[in-house]
Design a protein around this motif. Structure first.
Motif, mmCIF file in Angstrom:
data_model
loop_
_atom_site.group_PDB
_atom_site.id
_atom_site.type_symbol
_atom_site.label_atom_id
_atom_site.label_comp_id
_atom_site.label_asym_id
_atom_site.label_seq_id
_atom_site.Cartn_x
_atom_site.Cartn_y
_atom_site.Cartn_z
ATOM 1 N N LEU A 2 80.824 -5.146 18.650
ATOM 2 C CA LEU A 2 79.403 -4.818 18.754
ATOM 3 C C LEU A 2 79.066 -3.719 17.752
ATOM 4 C CD1 LEU A 2 76.801 -5.287 20.531
ATOM 5 C CD2 LEU A 2 77.504 -3.220 21.726
ATOM 6 N N ARG A 3 77.975 -3.911 17.048
ATOM 7 C CA ARG A 3 77.445 -2.890 16.146
ATOM 8 C C ARG A 3 75.955 -2.755 16.423
ATOM 9 N NH1 ARG A 3 82.114 -2.040 15.413
ATOM 10 N NH2 ARG A 3 83.298 -2.321 13.527
ATOM 11 N N ALA A 4 75.461 -1.532 16.447
ATOM 12 C CA ALA A 4 74.043 -1.292 16.699
ATOM 13 C C ALA A 4 73.516 -0.309 15.663
ATOM 14 C CB ALA A 4 73.832 -0.751 18.104
ATOM 15 N N TYR A 5 72.291 -0.565 15.218
ATOM 16 C CA TYR A 5 71.640 0.274 14.225
ATOM 17 C C TYR A 5 70.203 0.528 14.667
ATOM 18 C CZ TYR A 5 75.567 -1.465 11.530
ATOM 19 O OH TYR A 5 76.835 -1.806 11.121
ATOM 20 N N GLU A 6 69.829 1.780 14.722
ATOM 21 C CA GLU A 6 68.456 2.145 15.043
ATOM 22 C C GLU A 6 67.762 2.494 13.737
ATOM 23 O OE1 GLU A 6 66.258 4.673 18.482
ATOM 24 O OE2 GLU A 6 68.038 5.536 17.585
ATOM 25 N N ARG A 7 66.618 1.840 13.519
ATOM 26 C CA ARG A 7 65.899 2.037 12.253
ATOM 27 C C ARG A 7 64.409 2.055 12.548
ATOM 28 N NH1 ARG A 7 65.643 -2.372 7.526
ATOM 29 N NH2 ARG A 7 64.546 -3.379 9.198
ATOM 30 N N GLY A 8 63.806 3.227 12.420
ATOM 31 C CA GLY A 8 62.375 3.338 12.683
ATOM 32 C C GLY A 8 62.025 2.910 14.092
ATOM 33 N N GLN A 9 61.199 1.878 14.215
ATOM 34 C CA GLN A 9 60.729 1.397 15.522
ATOM 35 C C GLN A 9 61.555 0.230 16.050
ATOM 36 O OE1 GLN A 9 58.809 3.057 17.228
ATOM 37 N NE2 GLN A 9 57.219 3.995 16.020
ATOM 38 N N GLU A 10 62.740 -0.032 15.464
ATOM 39 C CA GLU A 10 63.524 -1.160 15.937
ATOM 40 C C GLU A 10 64.990 -0.791 16.137
ATOM 41 O OE1 GLU A 10 63.828 -4.506 13.280
ATOM 42 O OE2 GLU A 10 64.347 -3.236 11.604
ATOM 43 N N LEU A 11 65.618 -1.561 16.989
ATOM 44 C CA LEU A 11 67.042 -1.457 17.245
ATOM 45 C C LEU A 11 67.645 -2.813 16.910
ATOM 46 C CD1 LEU A 11 69.490 0.081 18.451
ATOM 47 C CD2 LEU A 11 68.812 -0.845 20.675
ATOM 48 N N VAL A 12 68.622 -2.832 16.021
ATOM 49 C CA VAL A 12 69.287 -4.070 15.630
ATOM 50 C C VAL A 12 70.696 -4.039 16.198
ATOM 51 C CG1 VAL A 12 70.084 -5.493 13.699
ATOM 52 C CG2 VAL A 12 67.930 -4.227 13.518
ATOM 53 N N VAL A 13 71.052 -5.092 16.938
ATOM 54 C CA VAL A 13 72.367 -5.195 17.559
ATOM 55 C C VAL A 13 73.039 -6.464 17.050
ATOM 56 C CG1 VAL A 13 73.627 -5.362 19.726
ATOM 57 C CG2 VAL A 13 71.514 -4.034 19.631
ATOM 58 N N MET A 14 74.282 -6.332 16.585
ATOM 59 C CA MET A 14 75.067 -7.491 16.154
ATOM 60 C C MET A 14 76.309 -7.569 17.026
ATOM 61 S SD MET A 14 74.716 -7.249 11.981
ATOM 62 C CE MET A 14 76.278 -6.485 11.875
ATOM 63 N N GLY A 15 76.553 -8.768 17.554
ATOM 64 C CA GLY A 15 77.730 -8.962 18.376
ATOM 65 C C GLY A 15 78.471 -10.223 17.966
ATOM 66 N N TRP A 16 79.793 -10.199 18.068
ATOM 67 C CA TRP A 16 80.599 -11.380 17.772
ATOM 68 C C TRP A 16 81.931 -11.270 18.484
ATOM 69 C CZ3 TRP A 16 79.833 -7.319 14.570
ATOM 70 C CH2 TRP A 16 80.939 -6.691 14.043
ATOM 71 N N ASN A 17 82.628 -12.399 18.575
ATOM 72 C CA ASN A 17 83.936 -12.456 19.209
ATOM 73 C C ASN A 17 84.834 -13.331 18.345
ATOM 74 O OD1 ASN A 17 86.013 -12.218 21.062
ATOM 75 N ND2 ASN A 17 85.362 -14.017 22.197
ATOM 76 N N ASP A 18 85.825 -12.753 17.714
ATOM 77 C CA ASP A 18 86.706 -13.488 16.805
ATOM 78 C C ASP A 18 87.515 -14.570 17.503
ATOM 79 O OD1 ASP A 18 85.895 -12.037 14.583
ATOM 80 O OD2 ASP A 18 87.416 -10.484 14.893
ATOM 81 N N VAL A 70 75.900 -12.696 16.205
ATOM 82 C CA VAL A 70 74.594 -12.882 16.834
ATOM 83 C C VAL A 70 73.802 -11.601 16.543
ATOM 84 C CG1 VAL A 70 73.377 -13.098 19.024
ATOM 85 C CG2 VAL A 70 75.492 -14.378 18.641
ATOM 86 N N VAL A 71 72.617 -11.752 15.968
ATOM 87 C CA VAL A 71 71.794 -10.602 15.611
ATOM 88 C C VAL A 71 70.579 -10.569 16.532
ATOM 89 C CG1 VAL A 71 70.459 -9.466 13.796
ATOM 90 C CG2 VAL A 71 72.538 -10.759 13.205
ATOM 91 N N ILE A 72 70.398 -9.459 17.233
ATOM 92 C CA ILE A 72 69.281 -9.261 18.155
ATOM 93 C C ILE A 72 68.483 -8.048 17.678
ATOM 94 C CG2 ILE A 72 68.589 -8.758 20.530
ATOM 95 C CD1 ILE A 72 69.917 -11.464 20.286
ATOM 96 N N ARG A 73 67.169 -8.223 17.598
ATOM 97 C CA ARG A 73 66.274 -7.112 17.254
ATOM 98 C C ARG A 73 65.414 -6.791 18.472
ATOM 99 N NH1 ARG A 73 62.968 -8.535 12.021
ATOM 100 N NH2 ARG A 73 62.317 -6.373 12.246
ATOM 101 N N LEU A 74 65.296 -5.504 18.765
ATOM 102 C CA LEU A 74 64.409 -5.033 19.826
ATOM 103 C C LEU A 74 63.427 -4.062 19.196
ATOM 104 C CD1 LEU A 74 67.601 -4.853 21.152
ATOM 105 C CD2 LEU A 74 66.108 -4.971 23.117
ATOM 106 N N PHE A 75 62.235 -4.012 19.754
ATOM 107 C CA PHE A 75 61.188 -3.196 19.178
ATOM 108 C C PHE A 75 60.762 -2.110 20.161
ATOM 109 C CE2 PHE A 75 61.169 -7.316 17.265
ATOM 110 C CZ PHE A 75 61.146 -7.016 15.922
ATOM 111 N N ARG A 76 60.591 -0.912 19.633
ATOM 112 C CA ARG A 76 60.159 0.205 20.459
ATOM 113 C C ARG A 76 58.677 0.064 20.755
ATOM 114 N NH1 ARG A 76 61.393 5.554 17.894
ATOM 115 N NH2 ARG A 76 63.497 5.045 18.532
#
Length: 78
Positions: A2-18, A70-76
């Motif tokens: 899992l990797r998460a990045y907060e940028r301005g008004q959004e949060l981007v989360v990437m998840g994967w399973n090898d 899998v890339v998920i974007r959430l908005f503040r």
């Protein structure tokens, strides 16, 4: 993974399973971020809504993750 990045008004989360596809729940303790969408890896302008539950100051998103991220974007909410 899992990797998460907060940028301005959004949060981007990437998840994967090898090891292959698995079902999981992504839970984030927040009431600020809402409206999750799944973004296509090859085209960030191609997205779709994902089901989620928001209660008690937490957002929970059911996901199936595999070797392709899998890339998920959430908005503040303003």
């Amino acid at each position: 993974m899992l990797r998460a990045y907060e940028r301005g008004q959004e949060l981007v989360v990437m998840g994967w399973n090898d090891d292959g596809p698995v079902k999981t729940n992504l839970s984030i303790d927040t009431s600020s971020y809402k409206y999750p969408v799944r973004v296509k890896l090859a085209d960030h302008k191609d997205w779709s809504d994902v089901p989620y539950d928001q209660s008690g100051g937490r957002i929970t998103i059911p996901l199936e993750v595999g070797p392709e991220p899998v890339v998920i974007r959430l908005f503040r909410e303003p």
